[in-house]
Write a protein that holds these residues in place. Sequence first.
Motif, PDB file in Angstrom:
ATOM      1  N   LEU A 193      45.118  42.585  33.928  1.00 16.70           N
ATOM      2  CA  LEU A 193      44.611  41.811  35.059  1.00 16.70           C
ATOM      3  C   LEU A 193      43.772  40.622  34.607  1.00 16.70           C
ATOM      4  O   LEU A 193      43.619  39.641  35.350  1.00 16.70           O
ATOM      5  CB  LEU A 193      43.784  42.729  35.973  1.00 16.70           C
ATOM      6  CG  LEU A 193      43.484  42.225  37.380  1.00 16.70           C
ATOM      7  CD1 LEU A 193      44.773  41.933  38.141  1.00 16.70           C
ATOM      8  CD2 LEU A 193      42.638  43.245  38.148  1.00 16.70           C
ATOM      9  N   GLY A 194      43.248  40.695  33.391  1.00 17.50           N
ATOM     10  CA  GLY A 194      42.450  39.586  32.870  1.00 17.50           C
ATOM     11  C   GLY A 194      43.250  38.324  32.645  1.00 17.50           C
ATOM     12  O   GLY A 194      42.671  37.246  32.456  1.00 17.50           O
ATOM     13  N   ASP A 195      44.589  38.422  32.661  1.00 18.85           N
ATOM     14  CA  ASP A 195      45.421  37.222  32.547  1.00 18.85           C
ATOM     15  C   ASP A 195      45.350  36.383  33.824  1.00 18.85           C
ATOM     16  O   ASP A 195      45.685  35.199  33.801  1.00 18.85           O
ATOM     17  CB  ASP A 195      46.887  37.612  32.301  1.00 18.85           C
ATOM     18  CG  ASP A 195      47.096  38.181  30.905  1.00 18.85           C
ATOM     19  OD1 ASP A 195      46.246  37.962  30.031  1.00 18.85           O
ATOM     20  OD2 ASP A 195      48.125  38.860  30.697  1.00 18.85           O
ATOM     21  N   LYS A 196      44.923  37.043  34.926  1.00 19.55           N
ATOM     22  CA  LYS A 196      44.927  36.355  36.222  1.00 19.55           C
ATOM     23  C   LYS A 196      43.525  36.049  36.737  1.00 19.55           C
ATOM     24  O   LYS A 196      43.326  35.035  37.411  1.00 19.55           O
ATOM     25  CB  LYS A 196      45.673  37.219  37.252  1.00 19.55           C
ATOM     26  CG  LYS A 196      47.112  37.538  36.862  1.00 19.55           C
ATOM     27  CD  LYS A 196      47.743  38.486  37.863  1.00 19.55           C
ATOM     28  CE  LYS A 196      49.162  38.852  37.436  1.00 19.55           C
ATOM     29  NZ  LYS A 196      49.778  39.842  38.373  1.00 19.55           N
ATOM     30  N   ILE A 197      42.578  36.942  36.452  1.00 19.00           N
ATOM     31  CA  ILE A 197      41.223  36.728  36.943  1.00 19.00           C
ATOM     32  C   ILE A 197      40.221  36.964  35.818  1.00 19.00           C
ATOM     33  O   ILE A 197      40.529  37.612  34.821  1.00 19.00           O
ATOM     34  CB  ILE A 197      40.884  37.653  38.140  1.00 19.00           C
ATOM     35  CG1 ILE A 197      40.982  39.127  37.718  1.00 19.00           C
ATOM     36  CG2 ILE A 197      41.791  37.369  39.320  1.00 19.00           C
ATOM     37  CD1 ILE A 197      40.582  40.095  38.823  1.00 19.00           C
ATOM     38  N   ASP A 198      39.013  36.427  35.993  1.00 20.47           N
ATOM     39  CA  ASP A 198      37.971  36.577  34.988  1.00 20.47           C
ATOM     40  C   ASP A 198      37.537  38.032  34.901  1.00 20.47           C
ATOM     41  O   ASP A 198      37.509  38.742  35.901  1.00 20.47           O
ATOM     42  CB  ASP A 198      36.776  35.703  35.349  1.00 20.47           C
ATOM     43  CG  ASP A 198      35.759  35.651  34.224  1.00 20.47           C
ATOM     44  OD1 ASP A 198      35.977  34.904  33.258  1.00 20.47           O
ATOM     45  OD2 ASP A 198      34.755  36.392  34.316  1.00 20.47           O
ATOM     46  N   TRP A 199      37.168  38.465  33.707  1.00 20.46           N
ATOM     47  CA  TRP A 199      36.826  39.870  33.544  1.00 20.46           C
ATOM     48  C   TRP A 199      35.545  40.256  34.262  1.00 20.46           C
ATOM     49  O   TRP A 199      35.331  41.419  34.589  1.00 20.46           O
ATOM     50  CB  TRP A 199      36.789  40.262  32.067  1.00 20.46           C
ATOM     51  CG  TRP A 199      35.693  39.649  31.240  1.00 20.46           C
ATOM     52  CD1 TRP A 199      35.184  38.395  31.340  1.00 20.46           C
ATOM     53  CD2 TRP A 199      34.991  40.291  30.168  1.00 20.46           C
ATOM     54  NE1 TRP A 199      34.223  38.193  30.396  1.00 20.46           N
ATOM     55  CE2 TRP A 199      34.081  39.339  29.656  1.00 20.46           C
ATOM     56  CE3 TRP A 199      35.069  41.537  29.574  1.00 20.46           C
ATOM     57  CZ2 TRP A 199      33.229  39.612  28.594  1.00 20.46           C
ATOM     58  CZ3 TRP A 199      34.222  41.810  28.506  1.00 20.46           C
ATOM     59  CH2 TRP A 199      33.309  40.863  28.036  1.00 20.46           C
ATOM     60  N   VAL A 236      34.922  39.405  37.258  1.00 21.54           N
ATOM     61  CA  VAL A 236      35.409  39.767  38.590  1.00 21.54           C
ATOM     62  C   VAL A 236      35.985  41.187  38.574  1.00 21.54           C
ATOM     63  O   VAL A 236      35.828  41.951  39.533  1.00 21.54           O
ATOM     64  CB  VAL A 236      36.477  38.760  39.073  1.00 21.54           C
ATOM     65  CG1 VAL A 236      37.037  39.184  40.433  1.00 21.54           C
ATOM     66  CG2 VAL A 236      35.895  37.366  39.153  1.00 21.54           C
ATOM     67  N   ILE A 237      36.648  41.524  37.476  1.00 26.07           N
ATOM     68  CA  ILE A 237      37.203  42.877  37.346  1.00 26.07           C
ATOM     69  C   ILE A 237      36.093  43.912  37.423  1.00 26.07           C
ATOM     70  O   ILE A 237      36.214  44.928  38.117  1.00 26.07           O
ATOM     71  CB  ILE A 237      37.975  43.021  36.020  1.00 26.07           C
ATOM     72  CG1 ILE A 237      39.208  42.127  36.031  1.00 26.07           C
ATOM     73  CG2 ILE A 237      38.372  44.482  35.785  1.00 26.07           C
ATOM     74  CD1 ILE A 237      39.961  42.076  34.723  1.00 26.07           C
ATOM     75  N   ARG A 281      36.815  40.648  26.598  1.00 23.60           N
ATOM     76  CA  ARG A 281      37.758  40.422  27.694  1.00 23.60           C
ATOM     77  C   ARG A 281      39.198  40.720  27.308  1.00 23.60           C
ATOM     78  O   ARG A 281      40.065  40.867  28.174  1.00 23.60           O
ATOM     79  CB  ARG A 281      37.644  38.981  28.200  1.00 23.60           C
ATOM     80  CG  ARG A 281      38.147  37.920  27.224  1.00 23.60           C
ATOM     81  CD  ARG A 281      37.988  36.524  27.804  1.00 23.60           C
ATOM     82  NE  ARG A 281      38.715  36.380  29.042  1.00 23.60           N
ATOM     83  CZ  ARG A 281      40.000  36.025  29.135  1.00 23.60           C
ATOM     84  NH1 ARG A 281      40.699  35.819  28.020  1.00 23.60           N
ATOM     85  NH2 ARG A 281      40.580  35.908  30.301  1.00 23.60           N
ATOM     86  N   THR A 290      43.579  41.642  28.854  1.00 22.92           N
ATOM     87  CA  THR A 290      44.585  40.589  28.715  1.00 22.92           C
ATOM     88  C   THR A 290      45.779  41.086  27.899  1.00 22.92           C
ATOM     89  O   THR A 290      45.677  42.051  27.133  1.00 22.92           O
ATOM     90  CB  THR A 290      43.998  39.346  28.027  1.00 22.92           C
ATOM     91  OG1 THR A 290      43.524  39.703  26.722  1.00 22.92           O
ATOM     92  CG2 THR A 290      42.850  38.769  28.843  1.00 22.92           C
TER      93      THR A 290
END
Length: 212
Positions: free
Chosen positions: A56-62, A64-65, A131, A135
């Motif tokens: 998911l880190g490919d799409k949003i900043d970590w 935010v995760i 991060r 990714t």
Amino acid sequence: MEELNGQALNPWVSIWTKPRATIQQIVNTDPERLVLLLAAIAGAIRVLDRASAKDLGDKIDWSVIFLIAAIAGPVGGIISLYIGGALIRWTGTCIGGMAPAQHIRAAMAWSSVPVIWVSVVWIPELALFGREMFTSKMPSLDANPSLGLALFGFAAIEVIGGIWAGIVFLKCLGQVQGFSAWKALGNAILAGLVIAVPIVAIVIAVVVLSIL
């Protein structure tokens, strides 16, 4: 720390090797003990694990995760506890289960203790990879291939912890329901089918209608 048959049990430790005695002690004394907290923590851990597995880190900043894990994770964990508990209780009664909803939720929540303990590996993982844990690309591994051994070790610990948590769950569920672990597995499968069968039926219906 409570006592069961003269033996003091610390559920944070004894649940690993004495799941039946531990959960029986808990439901005998306070079946709601830390149940919501355990479900909330387990929910947050699931969000982090899924975010890592899905890159998911490919799409949003970590950051935010972690925010999602801190907010949506606990909410989802508690909702899953109540919905899952209700389904397990309902399907369990069909095969002779007698546990009240409170006891089933206690079994579900406390069986997550191994996963919670194992989640401590997130600390060294984040220290080493940051991060990159979220990714698809991990340049640190390219720069230092020996880190791959550490990553493999962490993954092995998490897999073993997850498997053991599943065994603990079946033992705990079996104890409160009056089942063997195998019958508890059947109870859990039936509960899963209650959700899966309608979903599969809907998907098949949508595919058929799209063809017609």
